[in-house]
Design a protein around this motif. Structure first.
Motif, mmCIF file in Angstrom:
data_model
loop_
_atom_site.group_PDB
_atom_site.id
_atom_site.type_symbol
_atom_site.label_atom_id
_atom_site.label_comp_id
_atom_site.label_asym_id
_atom_site.label_seq_id
_atom_site.Cartn_x
_atom_site.Cartn_y
_atom_site.Cartn_z
ATOM 1 N N SER A 19 -107.053 14.541 25.768
ATOM 2 C CA SER A 19 -106.667 15.741 25.039
ATOM 3 C C SER A 19 -105.243 15.610 24.536
ATOM 4 C CB SER A 19 -106.775 16.974 25.933
ATOM 5 O OG SER A 19 -108.104 17.183 26.312
ATOM 6 N N MET A 20 -104.894 16.537 23.648
ATOM 7 C CA MET A 20 -103.557 16.532 23.074
ATOM 8 C C MET A 20 -103.037 17.962 23.009
ATOM 9 S SD MET A 20 -102.584 14.760 19.537
ATOM 10 C CE MET A 20 -100.924 14.398 19.098
ATOM 11 N N ALA A 21 -101.760 18.125 23.264
ATOM 12 C CA ALA A 21 -101.120 19.437 23.174
ATOM 13 C C ALA A 21 -99.817 19.280 22.416
ATOM 14 C CB ALA A 21 -100.840 19.988 24.568
ATOM 15 N N GLN A 22 -99.408 20.355 21.752
ATOM 16 C CA GLN A 22 -98.108 20.365 21.090
ATOM 17 C C GLN A 22 -97.185 21.273 21.888
ATOM 18 O OE1 GLN A 22 -98.697 21.563 17.043
ATOM 19 N NE2 GLN A 22 -99.163 19.486 16.403
ATOM 20 N N ILE A 23 -95.975 20.775 22.118
ATOM 21 C CA ILE A 23 -94.980 21.513 22.895
ATOM 22 C C ILE A 23 -93.724 21.671 22.052
ATOM 23 C CG2 ILE A 23 -93.486 21.451 24.922
ATOM 24 C CD1 ILE A 23 -95.624 19.905 26.384
ATOM 25 N N GLU A 24 -93.208 22.868 22.027
ATOM 26 C CA GLU A 24 -91.920 23.148 21.360
ATOM 27 C C GLU A 24 -90.864 23.217 22.457
ATOM 28 O OE1 GLU A 24 -89.563 24.017 18.008
ATOM 29 O OE2 GLU A 24 -91.737 23.805 17.937
ATOM 30 N N ALA A 25 -89.881 22.328 22.405
ATOM 31 C CA ALA A 25 -88.821 22.291 23.414
ATOM 32 C C ALA A 25 -87.511 21.872 22.755
ATOM 33 C CB ALA A 25 -89.177 21.330 24.536
ATOM 34 N N HIS A 26 -86.420 22.462 23.215
ATOM 35 C CA HIS A 26 -85.109 22.158 22.634
ATOM 36 C C HIS A 26 -84.264 21.258 23.525
ATOM 37 C CE1 HIS A 26 -85.947 24.926 19.429
ATOM 38 N NE2 HIS A 26 -86.346 25.802 20.328
ATOM 39 N N THR A 27 -84.647 21.133 24.805
ATOM 40 C CA THR A 27 -83.934 20.241 25.728
ATOM 41 C C THR A 27 -84.956 19.436 26.519
ATOM 42 O OG1 THR A 27 -83.900 21.821 27.553
ATOM 43 C CG2 THR A 27 -82.047 21.918 25.992
ATOM 44 N N HIS A 28 -84.490 18.358 27.129
ATOM 45 C CA HIS A 28 -85.377 17.555 27.969
ATOM 46 C C HIS A 28 -85.838 18.349 29.190
ATOM 47 C CE1 HIS A 28 -85.258 13.741 25.866
ATOM 48 N NE2 HIS A 28 -83.971 13.972 25.620
ATOM 49 N N VAL A 54 -95.821 10.925 25.212
ATOM 50 C CA VAL A 54 -95.093 12.060 24.638
ATOM 51 C C VAL A 54 -94.298 11.502 23.469
ATOM 52 C CG1 VAL A 54 -93.343 13.825 25.038
ATOM 53 C CG2 VAL A 54 -94.880 13.174 26.900
ATOM 54 N N ARG A 55 -94.540 12.078 22.292
ATOM 55 C CA ARG A 55 -93.786 11.601 21.130
ATOM 56 C C ARG A 55 -93.277 12.788 20.324
ATOM 57 N NH1 ARG A 55 -98.963 11.275 18.880
ATOM 58 N NH2 ARG A 55 -99.005 12.087 16.766
ATOM 59 N N GLN A 56 -92.148 12.610 19.740
ATOM 60 C CA GLN A 56 -91.557 13.653 18.924
ATOM 61 C C GLN A 56 -92.230 13.645 17.567
ATOM 62 O OE1 GLN A 56 -87.339 13.405 18.668
ATOM 63 N NE2 GLN A 56 -87.179 14.969 17.110
ATOM 64 N N GLU A 57 -92.616 14.834 17.116
ATOM 65 C CA GLU A 57 -93.242 14.944 15.806
ATOM 66 C C GLU A 57 -92.158 15.111 14.749
ATOM 67 O OE1 GLU A 57 -96.166 18.040 15.926
ATOM 68 O OE2 GLU A 57 -97.642 16.647 16.708
#
Length: 62
Positions: A19-28, A54-57
């Motif tokens: 599966s795949m999920a998208q996460i919005e995060a501003h810090t590690h 985990v990769r940045q879009e």
């Protein structure tokens, strides 16, 4: 920043799935908290979960 998380779920009663999920995060730290929340959710439902990537879009609209 938006991240794409790919993970593998296994359960004794079901076929394995990726599966795949998208996460919005501003810090590690925020990213780690949100990943931990996903992992605890699936473990609570009886699944084994393995985060595979985990990769940045990249936003091409800017």
């Amino acid at each position: 920043m938006r991240y794409a998380v790919t993970y593998r779920l296994t359960h004794p009663a079901y076929f394995p799935t990726t599966s795949m999920a998208q996460i919005e995060a501003h810090t590690h730290a925020e990213l780690e908290r949100k990943l931990a929340k996903i992992v605890s959710k699936w473990k609570g439902l009886g699944y084994k979960i393995r985060v595979m990537g985990v990769r940045q879009e990249v936003n091409l609209n800017k």
